[in-house]
Design an enzyme around this catalytic site. Structure first.
Site, PDB file in Angstrom:
ATOM      1  N   GLU A  60      40.606  42.988  45.739  1.00 61.41           N
ATOM      2  CA  GLU A  60      39.766  42.296  45.468  1.00 61.41           C
ATOM      3  C   GLU A  60      40.024  40.614  46.302  1.00 61.41           C
ATOM      4  O   GLU A  60      38.613  40.154  46.844  1.00 61.41           O
ATOM      5  CB  GLU A  60      39.153  41.519  44.469  1.00 61.41           C
ATOM      6  CG  GLU A  60      39.408  42.531  43.194  1.00 61.41           C
ATOM      7  CD  GLU A  60      40.131  43.912  42.790  1.00 61.41           C
ATOM      8  OE1 GLU A  60      41.292  43.100  42.719  1.00 61.41           O
ATOM      9  OE2 GLU A  60      39.357  44.494  42.113  1.00 61.41           O
ATOM     10  N   HIS A 128      38.895  41.891  30.399  1.00 67.16           N
ATOM     11  CA  HIS A 128      37.356  42.793  31.213  1.00 67.16           C
ATOM     12  C   HIS A 128      35.689  41.773  30.619  1.00 67.16           C
ATOM     13  O   HIS A 128      34.597  42.821  30.625  1.00 67.16           O
ATOM     14  CB  HIS A 128      36.668  44.208  31.066  1.00 67.16           C
ATOM     15  CG  HIS A 128      37.854  44.930  32.185  1.00 67.16           C
ATOM     16  ND1 HIS A 128      39.274  44.423  32.040  1.00 67.16           N
ATOM     17  CD2 HIS A 128      37.772  45.567  32.695  1.00 67.16           C
ATOM     18  CE1 HIS A 128      39.754  45.277  32.614  1.00 67.16           C
ATOM     19  NE2 HIS A 128      38.585  45.931  33.478  1.00 67.16           N
TER      20      HIS A 128
END
Lengths: 324, 336
Positions: A60, A128
């Site tokens: 990322e 998440h």
């Protein structure tokens, strides 16, 4: 009037910008053959080729850093980070690179890029299921957008891609399949930094964004039906810069305000909004500013536990009633 | 090249003096001892090749031909500084000379240069991106992410590692399982070459070969320059982690007298000419410091300007961005 899902609205904005501007590229994890974790980019690599729809390693920080550099080199990158939780790995590049360069190097160049990412939950577990819009919105140099409707998702993404500054564009996993009307002009831009009065009312101002807009609108209907209360619901749409004039004008009429968000109560976006509104609207208020937010608890897996935490329309109703 | 190295050396010595006089604040990381790397490498590249460096960046700015007075003015926090007083020592940049900044989060610029190289390839420009970083940066994940992508997409970038044996106060042995940084490149199937970073010609030849490789469409190249900083990590460094003998050993390899001796031995230059260069540069530096000191400080009324290229005021009437993309941010007005 045509209708579209939120997912298709995002995809059509990407497709149309790529057709319009050959410098627009997409990059992200599993966005080509897989079509993206939420299937937003499905079909785009076939249409535009792998040099414009780039499959990336799972990296990322590298993805965002690469996008910053691509933007400095003259491209208009749109980086997809699979969820906002994974964006934490890229915080350095977002905060210390993308947000800083224009200012820190004395205005010599800007970083025209978009980071598309996703908030949401659904028994996904503690790592998440988080909402970090407040973190991004606290950083000067970033613009932060969180659309609630398909029309805004498209119009704001078009604006974000054309903007010369870095834009954090946060979608919501539970909105992708929602449908809504689209404007007659498919190329219509929705300006960044403008809230929208989603429902006019006179008694209480309810400020929401992203999925909480739907909860706020449901709550407003219930309050009208059961209490005869007219809520004015404002869809903030942009979290940096906030359209305070629109919110303040509403509070001047209603004298009461409820702020809704899905992020944690402590230090969340709503906390910052509250502080600013108190400065702007203190003399107009007939009640303390109230909030609907996530309790300060990591999201658990079990369905009933998760449901117990999620901000809901019922909570909005109760909070509005507490002000009346 | 000799003159450039002397220029950097004198610039840094004057910067250290100004720091001691509190004319420079914050951090000051001197490039003294490592001059051959910036000078040799940039001489081997084209002046239009995008350059990104770590925070020990004064030497690169000067070797790229940036105005020394504007460099010093930036260190002094003045409005005429390269970054208009917003950047400071660690954040010099000069877009007109394709110098895209000193970067101070260790390793953070590595994927950025990779992205710039991709843009160059995408637009079929002949640029090779030059990225400088230290041995310390190779311990950071972002270094590996950037190298991985560069190798994966075969972009024209030359990664140049200044191995000065220390990541701030950590020795190489404490921070890396490999002594030679070129080994890092192997995992990415990236060709790599090590050179004597105290020899400006060795750096020149190595980087020249690396640039030819990258410009020829063969993907990235990794260069390791073995070098040493004669001064501490920053002005605040008491240097407790290395002994004086080691410093003396490396000082004997000082790239400036070494290159000077070679120029004289090969009869390209006389001792007298070298002395004259040193004197000229010193005179120039005295003027640079005086001019920087006389430069205006930034106007506090402008402190919140330049945060955005396109500032948005929610209270203002909506401005249509229209179908055309916003103007490129190439035009920059200087002044307060």
């Amino acid at each position: 009037m045509a209708a579209s899902t939120y997912r298709e609205a995002v995809r059509s904005a990407l497709r149309e910008e790529m057709e319009r501007d050959p410098d627009v590229i997409l990059l992200g994890e599993s966005i080509t053959g897989y079509g993206g974790s939420y299937a937003v980019t499905r079909g785009l690599v076939e249409e535009f080729g792998s040099h414009r729809v780039m499959e990336t390693p799972i990296a990322e920080a590298g993805i965002v850093g690469f996008a910053v550099g691509a933007a400095m080199g003259g491209l208009r990158p749109v980086a997809e980070l699979m969820t906002v939780n994974f964006a934490l790995l890229a915080l350095d590049q977002i905060v210390n690179s993308a947000a800083k360069f224009h200012y820190m190097f004395g205005g010599q160049w800007s970083v025209p890029m978009v980071v598309r990412t996703v908030s949401g939950f659904g028994q996904l577990g503690a790592t998440h299921s988080q909402s970090f819009e407040g973190w991004f919105a606290s950083v000067p140099g970033l613009k932060v957008v969180m659309p609630a409707t398909p029309a805004d998702a498209k119009g704001l993404l078009l604006s974000a891609i054309r903007d010369p500054d870095p834009v954090i564009f946060i979608e919501h996993s539970l909105l992708y399949s929602t449908r809504g009307p689209m404007p007659d002009d498919p190329a219509a831009l929705v300006p960044i930094g403008r809230a929208r009065v989603a429902r006019a009312g006179t008694d209480v101002t309810v400020v929401a964004y992203s999925r909480m807009l739907l909860q706020a609108l449901q709550a407003a209907e219930a309050l009208e039906r059961e209490d005869g209360c007219q809520c004015e619901v404002i869809d903030l749409r942009t979290l940096r810069p906030v359209d305070y004039p629109t919110v303040a004008a509403s509070v001047r009429r209603t004298h009461r305000v409820v702020l809704c968000g899905e992020d944690w109560r402590s230090g969340g976006f709503g906390a910052a909004l509250l502080a600013e509104l108190q400065d702007l609207c203190f003399d107009d208020l007939d009640a303390p500013i109230a909030r609907v937010a996530m309790r300060d608890v990591p999201l658990p897996y079990a369905r009933n536990l998760e449901q117990a935490l999620l901000p809901s329309s019922e909570q909005v109703v109760e909070t509005v009633r507490s002000l009346l | 090249m000799y003159r450039q190295m002397v220029l950097i050396r004198h610039f840094e010595e004057h910067a250290a003096e100004a720091y001691a006089q509190a004319k420079i604040g914050g951090f000051l990381h001197l490039y003294i001892g490592e001059e051959a790397v910036a000078v040799g490498a940039l001489a081997a590249a084209r002046p239009t090749d995008p350059l990104l460096t770590h925070y020990r960046d004064h030497g690169y700015a000067l070797a790229r031909g940036c105005d020394p007075t504007r460099c010093m003015a930036e260190l002094f926090g003045r409005a005429t500084g390269l970054s208009r007083g917003r950047g400071g020592s660690m954040h010099l940049a000069d877009r007109s000379r394709h110098f895209w900044g000193g970067h101070a989060i260790v390793g953070s610029h590595i994927p950025i240069g990779t992205g710039m190289a991709y843009a160059a390839k995408y637009h079929r420009r002949e640029d090779v991106v030059l990225e400088f970083f230290g041995d310390g940066a190779t311990g950071n994940g972002i270094f590996h992410e950037g190298l991985n992508m560069a190798a994966l997409w075969k972009v024209p970038v030359v990664f140049i590692c200044e191995n000065n044996l220390y990541g701030m106060g950590a020795t190489l042995a404490e921070e890396s399982p490999v002594k030679d940084m070129v080994i890092r490149a192997e995992g990415y199937t990236m060709p790599a070459r090590q050179c004597d970073g105290m020899d400006v010609l060795a750096v020149y030849e190595t980087v020249q070969a690396a640039c030819a490789h990258a410009r020829g469409g063969n993907g990235p190249f990794f260069v390791e320059c073995l070098t040493y900083r004669f001064r501490g990590h920053s002005m605040a460094d008491p240097e407790l982690y290395r002994d004086k003998e080691e410093v003396q050993r490396w000082r004997a390899l000082d790239p400036i007298p070494r290159f000077g001796a070679r120029l004289v031995a090969e009869r390209l230059c006389t001792e007298r000419e070298l002395t004259a260069i040193n004197e000229q540069v010193e005179q120039e530096m005295l003027q640079v410091v005086a001019a920087a000191d006389a430069a205006p400080v930034p106007d506090p009324a402008t402190v919140a300007e330049m945060i955005y290229a396109n500032p948005i005021d929610p209270a203002a009437p909506v401005m249509a961005l229209g179908a055309a993309p916003p103007p490129a941010p190439a035009a920059v007005l200087l002044g307060e």
